[in-house]
Every structure is written in structure tokens, then in C-alpha cells.
Design a protein around this motif. Sequence first.
Motif: not given
Length: 389
Positions: A42, A242, A245, A253, A298, A301, A357
Motif C-alpha cells: 500500500g 497489484n 497484492m 487490489w 483492504t 492497504s 482488478s
Amino acid sequence: MSAITKKIDLTVLGYAVLATLLFSFLFFTQVSNRHLYVFLIGIGLGVSLYHASFGFTGGWRNFIEHRISSSLRAQIFMLGLAVILFSFFIGTNSWIYNGKMIGAVAPVSVSVVVGSFMFGLAMQLAGGCGSGTLFTASSGNGKMAITLVFFMIGSLVGTYHFDFWKSLPSFGGVSLMNEFGKVNSVLLQLSVLTLLYYFIYKSDQKRNVNFKHSDIFDFSNFDLFKGPWPLILGAVLLVFFNVLMLQAAGHPWGITFAFGLWAAKIVQFFGVEVSSWSFWQLSYPSTALENSLLADPTTVSNLGIIFGALAASALAGNFFKASLINKKIFIAAILGGFFMGYGARLSFGCNVGALFSGIASGSLHGWVWFLFAFIGSMIGVRFRRVFYS
């Protein structure tokens, strides 16, 4: 004052670094290594978003109004690169935690059509999308801080109306990877993206005499600490983070689920029984509501994005850019924030979770979101003139 003469804001930078160290220690000792990795990813996203000014709202508006396509072309490039890289990882085991990585596949439904249209219109009123709202508010933009508050409220109201929107017609989740196989789905999506890129490129070239195809690759004013970063670097870094992630969180993400969760936690503290709402009884939301916010990837991040953007703005000497917030702009921030939040909840994400995404994961709903959000933006730029004239 030019970017070259601006001084680093050492006080703000100190706060950002201290907060980063404290949260990193907390995640490492009290939560899990996985959450620490998500937090650090993040941070990278926040720095990249800020220095590359990589928001969807302004790029779409510039193309709609003036056919200036640099930002939109960078976004198309980003989507194409993500489609290729994600195809190698979706459905395989993560390197970081014990489990398979899943894509951001959501239903193709009436709620997605309505919600994405609403989001596209509202983000033009607010002047920022999901990621744009977060990183600009974090870097001291007062208007976007107001937008973020009402984004949270709209997200929460969207969860309250979940049953109604769920009852409307839906085709369910459609994964292009499952329907056509990974190779064919990648080729199909790259073909569509190439056609879009060509149309956008030709539209800009025809309209603007100063058009340069190489503008997204322009490193001439590149400054690592003060910016600006070229759009192509922002696009590549967002894809890179991403993918990381996906490895760390097990899913791509996303941003806006956390906004609704934060609002739900707040009203629950004041006695509102949000746990009785059907949305918060679903498996993932109910777990997030019961646990600490620091257990939600979430949220973690998003915290990283906040501190990353804060540090980047301090390094650039741009924290807290004073701007006039008159009555009309204040109303635009409220309306834009609320309906972005509500629309994101209806459409299973924003420009990041649904579009970026979603398309990277081969989800048909990502393409539906892209289409109707862009149509909404075309109308939104007209409404925007009422508030910003």
C-alpha cells in the motif's frame, strides 16, 4: 513556486515515517507477516499514485472534453499489462500464504450497470475516483477529505439497500478465463484494448495539432522525490504492486470495501445494529465486521496508501495545497462522495476493484463497469460545470 524550489516538508515527512514504522511493527508483532506485506505494498501504491498523478477522473474528463488522451492511453496500457501478468497467477498457489490466488470476479447485473454509471457521473462531480479520493485526501486536499467522508456514508447506505439490488436480474459472475481458457481470454481482452487504444490515439491525433504519441513516455522532467513521474512509470508500478497484492492478500487490489466497513464500525459503536443487515451477514463482510480493522487487508492497504501519499506529498513540498471550497464545490464534494460510495457498493467496486482488478482478472463485469462508468462520466462532465463554473 516551481517544483524545483519547493522544500521538503520535514515535519509531515517525519509523521509519515513514524506512522509507517509504528504500523509496520504492529502488523509484524501483533497481526501477521502477510498484513505487513499488504501494508508495505500500500505504501508503494500511495507513492506511485501521488507522483504519477494517476487518477482516472481527470484523464477521462480530458478525453471527453478535449480529446487529450495521454492519461487514458496510459490506463489502457496498464490494463493490457495487468491482463497478461494476472493470467500467470490467477488460480495458482501464492508465494506468501498457503492458498490459491483468486481474481476479482463479480456478477454482471442490473446493479453493476446502475452503480457504475452512478460512480462515473459522481466522480466527475467530486473530482476524484476511488484511488484518487484516497491519495489526494491523504496529501492534504480538504475538498477530497470531505468527499472521502461522504464516500464512506454512501458505501454504508449501499450495504443497507443490498437486498433490493441483489433481487434485480443478474447473470452471475462470468470469468473469461473459465469460459475461454487463459490464453484465449488474454488474446480476446488484448484485442479489445488494442482497438480502444487505436481509437483513442486517432481521436486525439485528429483533434489536437500538438499531439505526441510519446507523451506518456516523457521522462524529461522526471524527479524521483518531487515528481512528476511519467504516466508510463505510474502504469507499470501500479500493475507491479497489484500483482504483489494478489500474492500477499490472495486477491487483487481493492479500495472501497474498506470505506463501507469503516462507516459500519463507526455507526455500530453508536448502537446501530448493522450486523443484522443482510450484506454484513455474508461470509467475508461478517468476518471483517467482527474482527479488528487491522485484520482487514483492504483497510491495511488503504492505510499504506494514506501514509505513502502523505510521505510523497511531503517530499514534493506539496502537502496541504490550500484551495477555495465555496458552497457549490462543497455540495459537489458531498454529492460526488456519497454517490461514488453508493455506486461502488452496487457495482462491486470502483475504478480499482471493479475496472482495474476486474479486467485484469478476466471478469466480464469489469468491462461492463468500464463502459457504463465512462457513459456516466460523459454526463458527469456536463453536471460538473454547474459546480465549478
